[in-house]
Design an enzyme around this catalytic site. Sequence first.
Site, PDB file in Angstrom:
ATOM      1  N   SER A 110       1.056  -1.189  -0.188  1.00 52.69           N
ATOM      2  CA  SER A 110      -0.076   0.190   0.073  1.00 52.69           C
ATOM      3  C   SER A 110       0.831   1.269   0.171  1.00 52.69           C
ATOM      4  O   SER A 110       1.984   1.245   0.426  1.00 52.69           O
ATOM      5  CB  SER A 110      -0.863   0.049   1.237  1.00 52.69           C
ATOM      6  OG  SER A 110      -1.497   1.205   1.432  1.00 52.69           O
ATOM      7  N   GLN A 131       0.173  -0.237  -4.565  1.00 53.33           N
ATOM      8  CA  GLN A 131      -1.205   0.178  -4.611  1.00 53.33           C
ATOM      9  C   GLN A 131      -0.842   1.762  -4.547  1.00 53.33           C
ATOM     10  O   GLN A 131      -0.148   2.394  -3.551  1.00 53.33           O
ATOM     11  CB  GLN A 131      -2.040  -0.033  -3.686  1.00 53.33           C
ATOM     12  CG  GLN A 131      -3.436   0.623  -3.275  1.00 53.33           C
ATOM     13  CD  GLN A 131      -3.249   1.870  -2.367  1.00 53.33           C
ATOM     14  OE1 GLN A 131      -2.654   1.656  -1.349  1.00 53.33           O
ATOM     15  NE2 GLN A 131      -3.572   2.843  -2.756  1.00 53.33           N
ATOM     16  N   TYR A 133      -1.884   6.193  -4.633  1.00 52.02           N
ATOM     17  CA  TYR A 133      -2.907   7.154  -4.395  1.00 52.02           C
ATOM     18  C   TYR A 133      -2.407   8.433  -5.185  1.00 52.02           C
ATOM     19  O   TYR A 133      -1.295   8.496  -5.427  1.00 52.02           O
ATOM     20  CB  TYR A 133      -3.087   7.434  -2.780  1.00 52.02           C
ATOM     21  CG  TYR A 133      -3.712   6.404  -1.915  1.00 52.02           C
ATOM     22  CD1 TYR A 133      -5.280   6.110  -2.413  1.00 52.02           C
ATOM     23  CD2 TYR A 133      -3.345   5.934  -0.853  1.00 52.02           C
ATOM     24  CE1 TYR A 133      -6.015   5.384  -1.738  1.00 52.02           C
ATOM     25  CE2 TYR A 133      -4.091   5.081  -0.017  1.00 52.02           C
ATOM     26  CZ  TYR A 133      -5.277   4.729  -0.529  1.00 52.02           C
ATOM     27  OH  TYR A 133      -6.309   3.905   0.463  1.00 52.02           O
ATOM     28  N   THR A 159      -5.839   3.138  -6.661  1.00 50.72           N
ATOM     29  CA  THR A 159      -7.160   2.895  -6.053  1.00 50.72           C
ATOM     30  C   THR A 159      -8.161   4.042  -6.727  1.00 50.72           C
ATOM     31  O   THR A 159      -7.620   5.166  -6.413  1.00 50.72           O
ATOM     32  CB  THR A 159      -7.003   2.816  -4.618  1.00 50.72           C
ATOM     33  OG1 THR A 159      -6.035   1.596  -4.470  1.00 50.72           O
ATOM     34  CG2 THR A 159      -8.119   2.695  -3.704  1.00 50.72           C
ATOM     35  N   ARG A 168     -15.969   5.843   8.424  1.00 47.60           N
ATOM     36  CA  ARG A 168     -15.985   4.579   9.409  1.00 47.60           C
ATOM     37  C   ARG A 168     -16.176   4.975  10.811  1.00 47.60           C
ATOM     38  O   ARG A 168     -15.327   5.145  11.840  1.00 47.60           O
ATOM     39  CB  ARG A 168     -14.514   4.136   9.125  1.00 47.60           C
ATOM     40  CG  ARG A 168     -14.151   3.701   7.463  1.00 47.60           C
ATOM     41  CD  ARG A 168     -13.020   3.247   7.171  1.00 47.60           C
ATOM     42  NE  ARG A 168     -12.618   3.214   5.771  1.00 47.60           N
ATOM     43  CZ  ARG A 168     -11.674   3.158   5.258  1.00 47.60           C
ATOM     44  NH1 ARG A 168     -10.521   2.796   5.987  1.00 47.60           N
ATOM     45  NH2 ARG A 168     -11.371   3.192   4.058  1.00 47.60           N
ATOM     46  N   LYS A 255      -8.239  -0.313  -9.115  1.00 46.75           N
ATOM     47  CA  LYS A 255      -9.077  -0.910  -8.170  1.00 46.75           C
ATOM     48  C   LYS A 255      -9.985  -0.083  -7.538  1.00 46.75           C
ATOM     49  O   LYS A 255      -9.971   0.819  -6.923  1.00 46.75           O
ATOM     50  CB  LYS A 255      -7.810  -1.097  -7.119  1.00 46.75           C
ATOM     51  CG  LYS A 255      -8.668  -1.866  -5.725  1.00 46.75           C
ATOM     52  CD  LYS A 255      -7.366  -2.056  -4.738  1.00 46.75           C
ATOM     53  CE  LYS A 255      -7.924  -2.838  -3.528  1.00 46.75           C
ATOM     54  NZ  LYS A 255      -8.331  -1.758  -2.594  1.00 46.75           N
ATOM     55  N   HIS A 279     -13.950  -1.906  -1.735  1.00 41.95           N
ATOM     56  CA  HIS A 279     -12.647  -1.779  -0.689  1.00 41.95           C
ATOM     57  C   HIS A 279     -13.232  -2.351   0.546  1.00 41.95           C
ATOM     58  O   HIS A 279     -13.142  -2.031   1.488  1.00 41.95           O
ATOM     59  CB  HIS A 279     -12.698   0.076  -0.661  1.00 41.95           C
ATOM     60  CG  HIS A 279     -11.424   0.390   0.042  1.00 41.95           C
ATOM     61  ND1 HIS A 279     -10.510   1.172  -0.910  1.00 41.95           N
ATOM     62  CD2 HIS A 279     -10.832   0.386   1.118  1.00 41.95           C
ATOM     63  CE1 HIS A 279      -9.331   1.455  -0.437  1.00 41.95           C
ATOM     64  NE2 HIS A 279      -9.489   1.021   0.757  1.00 41.95           N
ATOM     65  N   ARG A 282     -15.680  -0.434   2.829  1.00 41.64           N
ATOM     66  CA  ARG A 282     -15.187   0.633   3.896  1.00 41.64           C
ATOM     67  C   ARG A 282     -15.469   1.827   3.246  1.00 41.64           C
ATOM     68  O   ARG A 282     -14.946   2.924   3.859  1.00 41.64           O
ATOM     69  CB  ARG A 282     -13.491   0.158   3.995  1.00 41.64           C
ATOM     70  CG  ARG A 282     -13.328  -0.971   4.823  1.00 41.64           C
ATOM     71  CD  ARG A 282     -11.841  -1.420   4.646  1.00 41.64           C
ATOM     72  NE  ARG A 282     -10.784  -0.822   5.273  1.00 41.64           N
ATOM     73  CZ  ARG A 282     -10.686  -0.757   6.555  1.00 41.64           C
ATOM     74  NH1 ARG A 282     -11.498  -1.966   7.285  1.00 41.64           N
ATOM     75  NH2 ARG A 282      -9.510  -0.339   7.332  1.00 41.64           N
ATOM     76  N   ASP A 310     -12.399  -8.216  -5.709  1.00 38.69           N
ATOM     77  CA  ASP A 310     -12.186  -8.370  -4.271  1.00 38.69           C
ATOM     78  C   ASP A 310     -13.586  -7.811  -3.485  1.00 38.69           C
ATOM     79  O   ASP A 310     -14.359  -7.279  -3.958  1.00 38.69           O
ATOM     80  CB  ASP A 310     -10.771  -7.718  -3.723  1.00 38.69           C
ATOM     81  CG  ASP A 310     -11.001  -6.324  -3.689  1.00 38.69           C
ATOM     82  OD1 ASP A 310     -11.994  -5.737  -3.462  1.00 38.69           O
ATOM     83  OD2 ASP A 310      -9.879  -5.946  -3.669  1.00 38.69           O
ATOM     84  N   GLY A 312     -15.140  -9.384   0.141  1.00 34.22           N
ATOM     85  CA  GLY A 312     -16.036 -10.436   0.786  1.00 34.22           C
ATOM     86  C   GLY A 312     -15.608 -11.972   1.029  1.00 34.22           C
ATOM     87  O   GLY A 312     -16.154 -12.763   1.249  1.00 34.22           O
ATOM     88  N   ILE A 313     -14.605 -12.372   0.112  1.00 39.24           N
ATOM     89  CA  ILE A 313     -14.206 -13.331  -0.115  1.00 39.24           C
ATOM     90  C   ILE A 313     -13.476 -14.261   1.297  1.00 39.24           C
ATOM     91  O   ILE A 313     -12.554 -13.658   2.031  1.00 39.24           O
ATOM     92  CB  ILE A 313     -12.930 -13.626  -1.132  1.00 39.24           C
ATOM     93  CG1 ILE A 313     -14.124 -13.434  -2.267  1.00 39.24           C
ATOM     94  CG2 ILE A 313     -12.446 -14.922  -1.269  1.00 39.24           C
ATOM     95  CD1 ILE A 313     -13.275 -12.945  -3.645  1.00 39.24           C
ATOM     96  N   GLY A 333      -8.409  -9.478   1.477  1.00 36.44           N
ATOM     97  CA  GLY A 333      -7.946  -8.198   2.564  1.00 36.44           C
ATOM     98  C   GLY A 333      -7.953  -9.131   3.940  1.00 36.44           C
ATOM     99  O   GLY A 333      -6.885  -9.622   4.327  1.00 36.44           O
TER     100      GLY A 333
END
Length: 382
Positions: A110, A131, A133, A159, A168, A255, A279, A282, A310, A312-313, A333
């Site tokens: 990241s 990753q 930004y 991302t 959050r 992503k 994400h 999130r 990606d 929920g896996i 993740g």
Amino acid sequence: MMQLRDCHNFNDFRMLAQKRIPGPIFNYIDGAAEDEKTYDRNTKSFDDCDLVPSILRGTESVDMSVNIMGQKLSLPIYCSPTALQRLFHHQGENAVAAAAAKFGTMFGVSSLGTVSLTEVREKYRTPQCYQFYFHKDRGLNKAMLESAKAAGVDVMMLTVDTITGGNRERDLRTGFSIPFKLSLSGMFQFAVKPMWGINYLTHPKFSLPQLDDHIDMSGGALSIGKYFTEMLDPTMNWGDVEEMVKLWDGQFCLKGVMNPEDAKKAADIGCSGIVISNHGGRQLDGSRAPFDQLAEIVDAVGDKIDVIMDSGIQRGTHVLKALSLGAKAVGGGRFYLYALAAAGQQGVERALELMQTEIERDMRLMGVKSISELSRKNLRFR
Ligand SMILES: Cc1cc2nc3c(=O)[nH]c(=O)nc-3n(C[C@H](O)[C@H](O)[C@H](O)COP(=O)(O)O)c2cc1C
């Protein structure tokens, strides 16, 4: 007392992580945006779809490998880039990279990583993505791309679902932020996990090397919150990314794509892949789950670009459902983060090993010997 050897699935790792790390850090991993409806749906979406196995197609060996964005992965699941890994376990990114290399899969570092991407690139030989930004300062973006290129990063992963920070609420309650601004109850939760504190204090000082090289993050002058609001570019658009793709001149993916029109544009500007992702729930609560959105996007661009998903896996069967619907690979993740928090490198290795064993077993039970044999023919929606 629960140990790593007692962990047989995602929920076991989650429970062990909860026992071992301070509450505010656990909740940073475990939480998502607002009412966490999207987070919840991410995994539940797989329950609306059933696998239909074929019989009497036995085989000696099963090939789980996939090719995405020019990289060969021995497993169809990789470790998606996540921030702040040394806060979860003192080994941090080193643990994740070492475990990914052992299982021949990709890992991401990241922008908010706590070990330098160059250091892990030199130590572990397995596909690595970075990753990114997007900053207001174009010179800074260029310098970061150049140093990632020089380090030998295989895939650039921009991302695109964090144009602003997600809401959050668990973090608001505990006071989780970098640097720490804990609430009183948050502080208490650190005090009751002394082992975490000892490890934190006796290992190299916390830092954000991807940014430290370019931005003065020292002495807490710049918090992560400020980094997002002051350094990142809230006006990022397709033109900016098209330039970035040209500048990188290699494997590039977005992503956080959720919309088929955006997927087409990504293909048009020369991306080699997209990750359908929210994400891990999130960012935008109330947004659709990637698995619910997968078929539409595969139908739109599956022949032009590598479609990955990606969020929920938790299970080998989730991986097989996504691949049957047309994803080329999946990222995860929390499946490795809880394991990292619970037991460092050994934990991540166990999480990957369980995934490998489940995927292999499930492929045998499905009657397929390679990933390419999976298709929509072996799925039914309820
Ligand atoms: C604790 C945590 C930190 C994360 N940090 C980042 C990050 O720095 N950059 C990024 O693009 N995605 C980040 N993500 C999102 C993951 O890369 C991935 O998209 C998500 O975790 C997938 O959902 P899952 O956790 O349900 O597998 C983070 C996720 C978690 C749980």
